[in-house]
Scaffold this motif. Structure first.
Motif, PDB file in Angstrom:
ATOM      1  N   GLY A  75       0.834  -1.193   0.000  1.00 22.16           N
ATOM      2  CA  GLY A  75       0.000   0.000   0.000  1.00 22.16           C
ATOM      3  C   GLY A  75       0.868   1.241   0.000  1.00 22.16           C
ATOM      4  N   ALA A  76       0.219   2.406  -0.190  1.00 21.50           N
ATOM      5  CA  ALA A  76       0.950   3.665  -0.223  1.00 21.50           C
ATOM      6  C   ALA A  76       1.185   4.225   1.169  1.00 21.50           C
ATOM      7  N   VAL A  77       0.716   3.530   2.181  1.00 15.61           N
ATOM      8  CA  VAL A  77       0.804   4.014   3.553  1.00 15.61           C
ATOM      9  C   VAL A  77       1.954   3.338   4.274  1.00 15.61           C
ATOM     10  N   ASP A  78       2.810   4.124   4.890  1.00 15.14           N
ATOM     11  CA  ASP A  78       3.929   3.571   5.665  1.00 15.14           C
ATOM     12  C   ASP A  78       3.507   3.471   7.121  1.00 15.14           C
ATOM     13  N   LEU A  79       3.319   2.259   7.607  1.00 14.37           N
ATOM     14  CA  LEU A  79       2.863   2.047   8.978  1.00 14.37           C
ATOM     15  C   LEU A  79       3.989   1.624   9.912  1.00 14.37           C
ATOM     16  N   SER A  80       5.215   1.662   9.435  1.00 13.51           N
ATOM     17  CA  SER A  80       6.313   1.126  10.243  1.00 13.51           C
ATOM     18  C   SER A  80       6.487   1.880  11.551  1.00 13.51           C
ATOM     19  N   SER A  81       6.218   3.184  11.548  1.00  9.00           N
ATOM     20  CA  SER A  81       6.422   3.965  12.771  1.00  9.00           C
ATOM     21  C   SER A  81       5.379   3.665  13.836  1.00  9.00           C
ATOM     22  N   LEU A  82       4.317   2.953  13.477  1.00  5.14           N
ATOM     23  CA  LEU A  82       3.241   2.687  14.418  1.00  5.14           C
ATOM     24  C   LEU A  82       3.396   1.358  15.132  1.00  5.14           C
ATOM     25  N   ARG A  83       4.419   0.608  14.819  1.00  6.83           N
ATOM     26  CA  ARG A  83       4.637  -0.672  15.480  1.00  6.83           C
ATOM     27  C   ARG A  83       5.186  -0.440  16.885  1.00  6.83           C
ATOM     28  N   VAL A 100      -9.136   1.863  18.749  1.00 13.06           N
ATOM     29  CA  VAL A 100      -7.680   1.784  18.637  1.00 13.06           C
ATOM     30  C   VAL A 100      -7.098   3.186  18.677  1.00 13.06           C
ATOM     31  N   THR A 101      -5.936   3.330  19.312  1.00 13.49           N
ATOM     32  CA  THR A 101      -5.270   4.623  19.429  1.00 13.49           C
ATOM     33  C   THR A 101      -3.879   4.554  18.811  1.00 13.49           C
ATOM     34  N   ASP A 102      -3.236   5.723  18.742  1.00 13.25           N
ATOM     35  CA  ASP A 102      -1.854   5.765  18.258  1.00 13.25           C
ATOM     36  C   ASP A 102      -0.974   4.801  19.048  1.00 13.25           C
ATOM     37  N   LEU A 158     -12.857  -5.376  13.400  1.00 14.23           N
ATOM     38  CA  LEU A 158     -13.036  -3.961  13.080  1.00 14.23           C
ATOM     39  C   LEU A 158     -12.300  -3.113  14.101  1.00 14.23           C
ATOM     40  N   ALA A 159     -11.391  -2.261  13.624  1.00 13.71           N
ATOM     41  CA  ALA A 159     -10.642  -1.339  14.480  1.00 13.71           C
ATOM     42  C   ALA A 159     -11.109   0.077  14.178  1.00 13.71           C
ATOM     43  N   LYS A 160     -11.650   0.757  15.187  1.00 11.97           N
ATOM     44  CA  LYS A 160     -12.192   2.101  15.011  1.00 11.97           C
ATOM     45  C   LYS A 160     -11.164   3.131  15.481  1.00 11.97           C
ATOM     46  N   VAL A 161     -10.875   4.118  14.628  1.00  9.63           N
ATOM     47  CA  VAL A 161      -9.877   5.132  14.919  1.00  9.63           C
ATOM     48  C   VAL A 161     -10.519   6.514  14.850  1.00  9.63           C
ATOM     49  N   ASP A 162     -10.573   7.208  15.981  1.00  7.69           N
ATOM     50  CA  ASP A 162     -11.033   8.594  16.023  1.00  7.69           C
ATOM     51  C   ASP A 162      -9.886   9.474  15.527  1.00  7.69           C
ATOM     52  N   VAL A 163     -10.042  10.055  14.334  1.00  6.87           N
ATOM     53  CA  VAL A 163      -8.923  10.772  13.719  1.00  6.87           C
ATOM     54  C   VAL A 163      -8.549  12.023  14.503  1.00  6.87           C
ATOM     55  N   ASP A 164      -9.520  12.647  15.185  1.00  9.75           N
ATOM     56  CA  ASP A 164      -9.204  13.848  15.959  1.00  9.75           C
ATOM     57  C   ASP A 164      -8.343  13.520  17.169  1.00  9.75           C
ATOM     58  N   ASN A 196      -6.354  10.855  17.416  1.00  9.21           N
ATOM     59  CA  ASN A 196      -5.177  10.058  17.045  1.00  9.21           C
ATOM     60  C   ASN A 196      -4.530  10.610  15.777  1.00  9.21           C
ATOM     61  N   PRO A 197      -3.877  11.763  15.888  1.00  7.20           N
ATOM     62  CA  PRO A 197      -3.323  12.420  14.698  1.00  7.20           C
ATOM     63  C   PRO A 197      -2.244  11.607  13.994  1.00  7.20           C
ATOM     64  N   GLN A 198      -1.507  10.781  14.726  1.00  5.91           N
ATOM     65  CA  GLN A 198      -0.455   9.989  14.090  1.00  5.91           C
ATOM     66  C   GLN A 198      -1.057   8.980  13.107  1.00  5.91           C
ATOM     67  N   LEU A 199      -2.116   8.323  13.531  1.00  2.00           N
ATOM     68  CA  LEU A 199      -2.786   7.376  12.642  1.00  2.00           C
ATOM     69  C   LEU A 199      -3.462   8.097  11.479  1.00  2.00           C
ATOM     70  N   SER A 200      -4.084   9.225  11.765  1.00  2.00           N
ATOM     71  CA  SER A 200      -4.724   9.989  10.705  1.00  2.00           C
ATOM     72  C   SER A 200      -3.718  10.376   9.632  1.00  2.00           C
ATOM     73  N   GLN A 201      -2.521  10.801  10.061  1.00  2.00           N
ATOM     74  CA  GLN A 201      -1.482  11.175   9.109  1.00  2.00           C
ATOM     75  C   GLN A 201      -0.948   9.954   8.376  1.00  2.00           C
ATOM     76  N   ALA A 202      -0.760   8.857   9.090  1.00  2.00           N
ATOM     77  CA  ALA A 202      -0.213   7.653   8.462  1.00  2.00           C
ATOM     78  C   ALA A 202      -1.128   7.133   7.361  1.00  2.00           C
ATOM     79  N   PHE A 203      -2.438   7.193   7.598  1.00  2.00           N
ATOM     80  CA  PHE A 203      -3.393   6.707   6.601  1.00  2.00           C
ATOM     81  C   PHE A 203      -3.786   7.783   5.589  1.00  2.00           C
ATOM     82  N   ARG A 204      -3.241   9.008   5.771  1.00  2.00           N
ATOM     83  CA  ARG A 204      -3.542  10.121   4.863  1.00  2.00           C
ATOM     84  C   ARG A 204      -5.047  10.325   4.754  1.00  2.00           C
ATOM     85  N   ALA A 205      -5.681  10.430   5.907  1.00  2.00           N
ATOM     86  CA  ALA A 205      -7.138  10.527   5.970  1.00  2.00           C
ATOM     87  C   ALA A 205      -7.576  11.949   5.651  1.00  2.00           C
TER      88      ALA A 205
END
Length: 315
Positions: A12-20, A47-49, A96-102, A104-113
Protein backbone atom coordinates in the motif's frame (compact mmCIF):
# COMPACT_ATOMS: atom_id res chain seq x y z
CA UNK A 1 -10.61 -2.55 -4.19
CA UNK A 2 -8.85 -4.61 -6.84
CA UNK A 3 -7.78 -8.19 -6.31
CA UNK A 4 -4.03 -8.87 -6.51
CA UNK A 5 -2.80 -12.04 -8.12
CA UNK A 6 -3.00 -15.14 -5.90
CA UNK A 7 -0.11 -15.28 -3.48
CA UNK A 8 0.92 -11.71 -4.17
CA UNK A 9 2.43 -9.62 -1.38
CA UNK A 10 0.04 -6.80 -0.57
CA UNK A 11 1.54 -3.37 -0.79
CA UNK A 12 0.00 0.00 0.00
CA UNK A 13 0.95 3.66 -0.22
CA UNK A 14 0.80 4.01 3.55
CA UNK A 15 3.93 3.57 5.66
CA UNK A 16 2.86 2.05 8.98
CA UNK A 17 6.31 1.13 10.24
CA UNK A 18 6.42 3.96 12.77
CA UNK A 19 3.24 2.69 14.42
CA UNK A 20 4.64 -0.67 15.48
CA UNK A 21 5.08 -1.00 19.22
CA UNK A 22 7.03 -4.23 19.13
CA UNK A 23 8.73 -6.56 16.62
CA UNK A 24 6.42 -8.53 14.37
CA UNK A 25 5.43 -11.91 15.73
CA UNK A 26 5.23 -14.95 13.45
CA UNK A 27 1.81 -15.37 11.91
CA UNK A 28 -0.34 -18.03 13.47
CA UNK A 29 -1.09 -20.90 11.14
CA UNK A 30 -4.85 -21.24 10.60
CA UNK A 31 -6.27 -24.64 11.42
CA UNK A 32 -7.67 -26.56 8.49
CA UNK A 33 -10.87 -27.29 10.42
CA UNK A 34 -11.74 -23.59 10.67
CA UNK A 35 -11.59 -23.69 14.47
CA UNK A 36 -10.56 -20.44 16.21
CA UNK A 37 -6.80 -19.83 16.28
CA UNK A 38 -6.94 -17.10 18.91
CA UNK A 39 -9.30 -14.94 20.92
CA UNK A 40 -10.15 -11.27 21.42
CA UNK A 41 -12.35 -9.46 23.91
CA UNK A 42 -14.46 -8.06 21.07
CA UNK A 43 -14.52 -8.10 17.28
CA UNK A 44 -15.00 -4.31 17.38
CA UNK A 45 -12.32 -2.33 19.17
CA UNK A 46 -11.31 1.30 19.64
CA UNK A 47 -7.68 1.78 18.64
CA UNK A 48 -5.27 4.62 19.43
CA UNK A 49 -1.85 5.76 18.26
CA UNK A 50 -0.38 3.88 21.22
CA UNK A 51 -2.24 0.57 20.74
CA UNK A 52 -2.16 0.29 16.96
CA UNK A 53 0.84 -2.04 16.99
CA UNK A 54 -1.38 -4.74 18.48
CA UNK A 55 -3.76 -4.39 15.54
CA UNK A 56 -0.92 -4.77 13.05
CA UNK A 57 0.06 -8.06 14.65
CA UNK A 58 -3.57 -9.21 14.76
CA UNK A 59 -3.79 -8.66 11.00
CA UNK A 60 -1.41 -11.61 10.53
CA UNK A 61 -4.18 -13.91 11.76
CA UNK A 62 -7.33 -12.26 10.36
CA UNK A 63 -7.89 -9.21 8.14
CA UNK A 64 -8.48 -6.07 10.19
CA UNK A 65 -10.84 -3.41 8.84
CA UNK A 66 -9.86 0.09 10.02
CA UNK A 67 -12.72 2.61 10.29
CA UNK A 68 -11.36 6.18 10.43
CA UNK A 69 -14.08 8.44 11.82
CA UNK A 70 -14.79 11.51 13.95
CA UNK A 71 -17.52 12.36 16.44
CA UNK A 72 -18.76 15.31 14.39
CA UNK A 73 -18.90 13.37 11.08
CA UNK A 74 -22.50 12.57 10.14
CA UNK A 75 -21.70 10.04 7.37
CA UNK A 76 -19.42 8.24 9.85
CA UNK A 77 -22.41 7.70 12.12
CA UNK A 78 -24.29 6.19 9.18
CA UNK A 79 -21.48 3.84 8.20
CA UNK A 80 -20.15 2.59 11.53
CA UNK A 81 -23.25 0.55 12.52
CA UNK A 82 -23.19 -1.11 9.11
CA UNK A 83 -19.52 -2.06 9.49
CA UNK A 84 -20.14 -3.44 12.97
CA UNK A 85 -23.14 -5.46 11.80
CA UNK A 86 -21.31 -7.05 8.85
CA UNK A 87 -18.21 -7.82 10.93
CA UNK A 88 -20.39 -9.46 13.55
CA UNK A 89 -21.89 -11.75 10.92
CA UNK A 90 -18.50 -13.00 9.71
CA UNK A 91 -17.92 -15.27 12.72
CA UNK A 92 -14.52 -14.00 13.82
CA UNK A 93 -12.95 -13.96 10.36
CA UNK A 94 -12.64 -10.13 10.36
CA UNK A 95 -11.95 -7.61 13.13
CA UNK A 96 -13.04 -3.96 13.08
CA UNK A 97 -10.64 -1.34 14.48
CA UNK A 98 -12.19 2.10 15.01
CA UNK A 99 -9.88 5.13 14.92
CA UNK A 100 -11.03 8.59 16.02
CA UNK A 101 -8.92 10.77 13.72
CA UNK A 102 -9.20 13.85 15.96
CA UNK A 103 -7.85 11.98 18.99
CA UNK A 104 -5.18 10.06 17.04
CA UNK A 105 -3.32 12.42 14.70
CA UNK A 106 -0.46 9.99 14.09
CA UNK A 107 -2.79 7.38 12.64
CA UNK A 108 -4.72 9.99 10.71
CA UNK A 109 -1.48 11.18 9.11
CA UNK A 110 -0.21 7.65 8.46
CA UNK A 111 -3.39 6.71 6.60
CA UNK A 112 -3.54 10.12 4.86
CA UNK A 113 -7.14 10.53 5.97
CA UNK A 114 -8.06 13.60 3.95
CA UNK A 115 -11.73 12.61 3.84
CA UNK A 116 -13.80 10.57 6.30
CA UNK A 117 -15.28 8.11 6.82
CA UNK A 118 -12.32 6.28 5.34
CA UNK A 119 -12.12 2.48 5.48
CA UNK A 120 -8.85 0.58 5.02
CA UNK A 121 -7.97 -3.06 5.63
CA UNK A 122 -4.79 -4.53 7.08
CA UNK A 123 -3.74 -7.95 5.81
CA UNK A 124 -0.51 -9.36 7.19
CA UNK A 125 0.49 -5.88 8.34
CA UNK A 126 -0.01 -4.37 4.89
CA UNK A 127 -2.68 -1.71 4.19
CA UNK A 128 -5.34 -2.34 1.53
CA UNK A 129 -7.57 0.66 0.65
CA UNK A 130 -11.27 -0.26 0.62
CA UNK A 131 -13.49 2.83 0.23
CA UNK A 132 -14.17 6.39 1.37
CA UNK A 133 -17.53 7.79 2.37
CA UNK A 134 -20.73 6.19 3.60
CA UNK A 135 -21.74 3.29 1.33
CA UNK A 136 -24.81 1.01 1.34
CA UNK A 137 -24.80 -2.19 3.38
CA UNK A 138 -24.83 -4.42 0.30
CA UNK A 139 -21.70 -2.73 -1.05
CA UNK A 140 -19.98 -3.22 2.32
CA UNK A 141 -20.81 -6.94 2.15
CA UNK A 142 -19.39 -7.20 -1.37
CA UNK A 143 -16.17 -5.41 -0.42
CA UNK A 144 -15.71 -7.59 2.68
CA UNK A 145 -16.23 -10.73 0.58
CA UNK A 146 -13.45 -9.56 -1.76
CA UNK A 147 -11.27 -8.75 1.24
CA UNK A 148 -11.60 -12.29 2.61
CA UNK A 149 -10.57 -13.67 -0.78
CA UNK A 150 -7.53 -11.41 -0.96
CA UNK A 151 -6.57 -12.28 2.62
CA UNK A 152 -6.83 -16.02 1.91
CA UNK A 153 -4.62 -15.60 -1.17
CA UNK A 154 -2.01 -14.08 1.12
CA UNK A 155 -2.21 -16.74 3.83
CA UNK A 156 -4.37 -14.79 6.27
CA UNK A 157 -7.45 -16.94 6.84
CA UNK A 158 -7.68 -17.50 10.58
CA UNK A 159 -10.68 -17.09 12.85
CA UNK A 160 -10.89 -15.55 16.30
CA UNK A 161 -13.08 -16.49 19.22
CA UNK A 162 -14.65 -13.76 21.36
CA UNK A 163 -13.95 -14.00 25.08
CA UNK A 164 -13.58 -11.73 28.08
CA UNK A 165 -15.26 -8.40 28.61
CA UNK A 166 -16.83 -8.31 25.17
CA UNK A 167 -18.31 -11.81 25.29
CA UNK A 168 -22.00 -12.60 25.31
CA UNK A 169 -21.71 -13.86 28.91
CA UNK A 170 -20.85 -10.34 30.02
CA UNK A 171 -23.39 -8.70 27.74
CA UNK A 172 -25.70 -7.69 30.56
CA UNK A 173 -22.91 -5.80 32.31
CA UNK A 174 -21.51 -4.28 29.11
CA UNK A 175 -24.88 -3.25 27.67
CA UNK A 176 -25.35 0.48 27.26
CA UNK A 177 -28.37 2.11 28.90
CA UNK A 178 -31.36 2.49 26.56
CA UNK A 179 -31.73 5.75 24.67
CA UNK A 180 -34.45 8.19 25.69
CA UNK A 181 -37.55 7.59 23.54
CA UNK A 182 -37.14 10.64 21.30
CA UNK A 183 -33.45 9.91 20.77
CA UNK A 184 -34.30 6.32 19.88
CA UNK A 185 -36.92 7.57 17.43
CA UNK A 186 -34.34 9.86 15.82
CA UNK A 187 -31.79 7.05 15.49
CA UNK A 188 -34.39 4.79 13.91
CA UNK A 189 -35.34 7.50 11.45
CA UNK A 190 -31.71 8.10 10.53
CA UNK A 191 -31.20 4.40 9.85
CA UNK A 192 -34.23 4.52 7.55
CA UNK A 193 -32.95 7.65 5.80
CA UNK A 194 -35.91 9.69 7.06
CA UNK A 195 -33.99 12.79 8.10
CA UNK A 196 -37.03 15.11 8.49
CA UNK A 197 -38.53 12.70 11.06
CA UNK A 198 -35.19 12.55 12.90
CA UNK A 199 -35.00 16.34 12.92
CA UNK A 200 -38.52 16.56 14.32
CA UNK A 201 -37.67 14.06 17.08
CA UNK A 202 -34.55 15.96 18.15
CA UNK A 203 -36.40 19.29 18.03
CA UNK A 204 -39.10 17.85 20.28
CA UNK A 205 -36.43 16.54 22.67
CA UNK A 206 -34.89 20.02 22.85
CA UNK A 207 -38.29 21.63 23.39
CA UNK A 208 -38.77 19.34 26.40
CA UNK A 209 -35.20 19.87 27.67
CA UNK A 210 -33.25 22.80 26.16
CA UNK A 211 -30.12 21.59 27.99
CA UNK A 212 -30.09 18.21 26.21
CA UNK A 213 -26.60 18.43 24.70
CA UNK A 214 -26.89 15.06 22.94
CA UNK A 215 -30.10 16.15 21.23
CA UNK A 216 -28.54 19.44 20.19
CA UNK A 217 -25.51 17.69 18.72
CA UNK A 218 -27.68 15.08 17.02
CA UNK A 219 -29.91 17.78 15.55
CA UNK A 220 -26.94 19.56 13.99
CA UNK A 221 -25.61 16.33 12.52
CA UNK A 222 -28.90 15.16 11.05
CA UNK A 223 -29.63 18.60 9.61
CA UNK A 224 -26.27 18.37 7.87
CA UNK A 225 -27.13 14.91 6.54
CA UNK A 226 -30.46 16.20 5.27
CA UNK A 227 -28.85 19.14 3.47
CA UNK A 228 -26.25 17.03 1.65
CA UNK A 229 -28.55 14.10 0.88
CA UNK A 230 -28.29 13.37 -2.85
CA UNK A 231 -25.74 16.14 -3.47
CA UNK A 232 -22.72 15.54 -5.71
CA UNK A 233 -19.50 17.20 -4.57
CA UNK A 234 -18.04 17.77 -8.04
CA UNK A 235 -21.26 19.30 -9.36
CA UNK A 236 -21.60 21.44 -6.24
CA UNK A 237 -18.01 22.69 -6.55
CA UNK A 238 -18.53 23.54 -10.22
CA UNK A 239 -21.70 25.49 -9.43
CA UNK A 240 -19.97 27.36 -6.60
CA UNK A 241 -17.00 28.22 -8.82
CA UNK A 242 -19.28 29.61 -11.52
CA UNK A 243 -21.25 31.73 -9.04
CA UNK A 244 -18.96 32.81 -6.18
CA UNK A 245 -21.64 35.21 -4.88
CA UNK A 246 -24.35 32.52 -4.80
CA UNK A 247 -24.80 31.99 -1.07
CA UNK A 248 -26.73 28.72 -1.38
CA UNK A 249 -24.08 27.22 -3.67
CA UNK A 250 -21.29 28.15 -1.26
CA UNK A 251 -23.21 26.82 1.74
CA UNK A 252 -23.70 23.44 0.05
CA UNK A 253 -19.99 23.05 -0.74
CA UNK A 254 -19.12 23.97 2.85
CA UNK A 255 -21.54 21.30 4.10
CA UNK A 256 -20.03 18.70 1.78
CA UNK A 257 -16.49 19.67 2.74
CA UNK A 258 -17.21 19.35 6.44
CA UNK A 259 -19.02 16.04 6.05
CA UNK A 260 -15.98 14.72 4.20
CA UNK A 261 -13.56 15.79 6.92
CA UNK A 262 -12.32 19.04 5.33
CA UNK A 263 -13.28 21.14 8.34
CA UNK A 264 -10.90 24.07 7.83
CA UNK A 265 -11.85 24.29 4.13
CA UNK A 266 -15.53 24.52 5.06
CA UNK A 267 -14.93 27.23 7.65
CA UNK A 268 -12.57 29.22 5.39
CA UNK A 269 -15.09 29.18 2.53
CA UNK A 270 -17.88 30.53 4.73
CA UNK A 271 -15.72 33.11 6.48
CA UNK A 272 -14.47 34.47 3.15
CA UNK A 273 -18.04 34.60 1.86
CA UNK A 274 -19.17 36.35 5.06
CA UNK A 275 -16.46 38.99 4.64
CA UNK A 276 -17.39 39.62 0.99
CA UNK A 277 -21.14 40.05 1.53
CA UNK A 278 -22.94 43.26 2.45
CA UNK A 279 -23.87 43.41 6.13
CA UNK A 280 -27.59 42.89 5.46
CA UNK A 281 -26.92 39.62 3.55
CA UNK A 282 -24.62 37.92 6.05
CA UNK A 283 -27.16 36.32 8.38
CA UNK A 284 -27.55 32.95 6.54
CA UNK A 285 -23.78 32.48 6.41
CA UNK A 286 -23.36 33.29 10.10
CA UNK A 287 -26.17 30.87 11.00
CA UNK A 288 -24.58 28.09 8.94
CA UNK A 289 -21.20 28.70 10.57
CA UNK A 290 -22.79 28.40 14.01
CA UNK A 291 -24.53 25.18 12.92
CA UNK A 292 -21.27 23.68 11.73
CA UNK A 293 -19.42 24.82 14.87
CA UNK A 294 -21.94 22.79 16.85
CA UNK A 295 -21.44 19.73 14.64
CA UNK A 296 -17.66 19.77 15.09
CA UNK A 297 -17.76 20.76 18.76
CA UNK A 298 -17.18 24.05 20.51
CA UNK A 299 -13.95 22.85 22.16
CA UNK A 300 -12.32 21.87 18.85
CA UNK A 301 -9.29 24.02 18.00
CA UNK A 302 -10.54 24.56 14.45
CA UNK A 303 -13.82 25.89 15.78
CA UNK A 304 -12.03 28.21 18.21
CA UNK A 305 -9.91 29.63 15.38
CA UNK A 306 -12.92 30.11 13.13
CA UNK A 307 -14.93 31.74 15.95
CA UNK A 308 -12.10 34.18 16.47
CA UNK A 309 -12.07 35.12 12.78
CA UNK A 310 -15.86 35.48 12.75
CA UNK A 311 -15.73 37.76 15.79
CA UNK A 312 -13.11 39.97 14.13
CA UNK A 313 -15.34 40.27 11.05
CA UNK A 314 -18.37 41.14 13.15
CA UNK A 315 -16.64 43.75 15.27
Amino acid sequence: MTDPAPGAVLRGAVDLSSLRNRPAAPAAAPEASGAPVGSVASLVMDVTDETFGEVLELSRTVPVVVDLWAEWCGPCKQLSPILEKVVGELDGRVVLAKVDVDANPQLSQAFRAQSIPMVVALVGGQPVPLFTGAVPEQQVREVFAQLLQVAAQNGVSGRLDVTGAGSEEDGAEAAEPPLPPLHAEAFQAIEEGDYPRAIAAYEKALAENPRDADARAGLGQVRLLDRISGADLQSARAAAAEAPADVDAQLLVADLDLSGGHVDDAFDRLLELFAALPADERAPVRERLLDLFGVVGDADARVLRARGRLASLLF
